[in-house]
Motif scaffolding. Structure first.
Motif, PDB file in Angstrom:
ATOM      1  N   GLN A  34      -5.554  12.255  -7.611  1.00  0.00           N
ATOM      2  CA  GLN A  34      -6.090  11.819  -6.396  1.00  0.00           C
ATOM      3  C   GLN A  34      -5.003  10.634  -5.950  1.00  0.00           C
ATOM      4  O   GLN A  34      -4.851  10.759  -4.531  1.00  0.00           O
ATOM      5  N   LEU A  35      -4.376  10.077  -6.749  1.00  0.00           N
ATOM      6  CA  LEU A  35      -3.908   8.888  -6.364  1.00  0.00           C
ATOM      7  C   LEU A  35      -2.215   8.831  -6.294  1.00  0.00           C
ATOM      8  O   LEU A  35      -1.463   8.217  -5.424  1.00  0.00           O
TER       9      LEU A  35
ATOM     10  N   ASN B 292       2.014   1.550   0.043  1.00  0.00           N
ATOM     11  CA  ASN B 292       2.325   0.914   1.219  1.00  0.00           C
ATOM     12  C   ASN B 292       3.725   0.378   1.649  1.00  0.00           C
ATOM     13  O   ASN B 292       4.213  -0.723   1.486  1.00  0.00           O
ATOM     14  N   SER B 293       4.506   1.358   1.175  1.00  0.00           N
ATOM     15  CA  SER B 293       6.057   1.455   1.346  1.00  0.00           C
ATOM     16  C   SER B 293       6.484   0.580   0.376  1.00  0.00           C
ATOM     17  O   SER B 293       7.752   0.101   0.340  1.00  0.00           O
ATOM     18  N   LYS B 294       5.980   0.061  -0.767  1.00  0.00           N
ATOM     19  CA  LYS B 294       6.466  -0.421  -2.022  1.00  0.00           C
ATOM     20  C   LYS B 294       6.507   0.326  -3.024  1.00  0.00           C
ATOM     21  O   LYS B 294       5.508   1.253  -3.252  1.00  0.00           O
ATOM     22  N   ASN B 295       7.604   0.536  -3.867  1.00  0.00           N
ATOM     23  CA  ASN B 295       7.710   1.508  -4.983  1.00  0.00           C
ATOM     24  C   ASN B 295       7.874   0.479  -6.118  1.00  0.00           C
ATOM     25  O   ASN B 295       8.570  -0.358  -6.218  1.00  0.00           O
ATOM     26  N   ILE B 296       7.047   0.903  -7.022  1.00  0.00           N
ATOM     27  CA  ILE B 296       6.873  -0.034  -8.182  1.00  0.00           C
ATOM     28  C   ILE B 296       7.148   0.954  -9.340  1.00  0.00           C
ATOM     29  O   ILE B 296       6.504   2.028  -9.483  1.00  0.00           O
TER      30      ILE B 296
ATOM     31  N   LEU C 239      -3.749   2.939 -16.454  1.00  0.00           N
ATOM     32  CA  LEU C 239      -3.568   1.380 -16.003  1.00  0.00           C
ATOM     33  C   LEU C 239      -2.732   0.836 -14.916  1.00  0.00           C
ATOM     34  O   LEU C 239      -3.066   0.155 -14.241  1.00  0.00           O
ATOM     35  N   PHE C 240      -1.565   1.576 -15.147  1.00  0.00           N
ATOM     36  CA  PHE C 240      -0.457   1.107 -14.229  1.00  0.00           C
ATOM     37  C   PHE C 240      -0.918   1.780 -12.860  1.00  0.00           C
ATOM     38  O   PHE C 240      -0.731   0.820 -11.671  1.00  0.00           O
ATOM     39  N   VAL C 241      -1.086   2.720 -12.700  1.00  0.00           N
ATOM     40  CA  VAL C 241      -1.776   3.380 -11.344  1.00  0.00           C
ATOM     41  C   VAL C 241      -2.740   2.455 -10.918  1.00  0.00           C
ATOM     42  O   VAL C 241      -2.782   2.087  -9.739  1.00  0.00           O
ATOM     43  N   ASN C 242      -3.855   2.204 -11.721  1.00  0.00           N
ATOM     44  CA  ASN C 242      -5.152   1.495 -11.039  1.00  0.00           C
ATOM     45  C   ASN C 242      -4.752   0.095 -10.785  1.00  0.00           C
ATOM     46  O   ASN C 242      -5.346  -0.580  -9.677  1.00  0.00           O
ATOM     47  N   SER C 243      -3.990  -0.596 -11.527  1.00  0.00           N
ATOM     48  CA  SER C 243      -3.472  -1.832 -11.115  1.00  0.00           C
ATOM     49  C   SER C 243      -2.643  -1.971  -9.885  1.00  0.00           C
ATOM     50  O   SER C 243      -2.449  -3.083  -9.292  1.00  0.00           O
TER      51      SER C 243
END
Length: 83
Positions: free
Chosen positions: A30-31, A60-64, A77-81
């Motif tokens: 979903q995410l 929101n236009s931020k790539n992590i 964990l990474f996605v949820n945080s």
């Protein structure tokens, strides 16, 4: 985003988990854009991907960039945080 290179041994191994666990997880599906992006894609250059496989989360236009151990728990964990 999931960046890969088809002859990379690490990508081949990670791809098994990607297909069998990660994209089947409802939360992640979903995410996250679960499409695989080939190493020659323009987005690879834009994000300066320097190793494969590589995961990025866009929010929101931020790539992590994901830098943890590649397993379902850590990716969740990474996605949820980062949502």
């Amino acid at each position: 985003y999931y960046f890969y290179f088809e002859t990379c041994p690490h990508c081949i191994e990670f791809d098994k988990m990607w297909k069998n666990e990660i994209i089947k997880d409802k939360t992640i599906k979903q995410l996250v854009n679960t499409s695989k992006i080939h190493k020659d894609d323009k987005l690879t250059e834009k994000l300066q991907v320097d190793g494969f496989p590589c995961l990025y989360f866009s929010n929101n236009s931020k790539n992590i960039k994901f830098d943890g151990e590649r397993n379902l728990e850590n990716i969740k964990l990474f996605v949820n945080s980062n949502i």
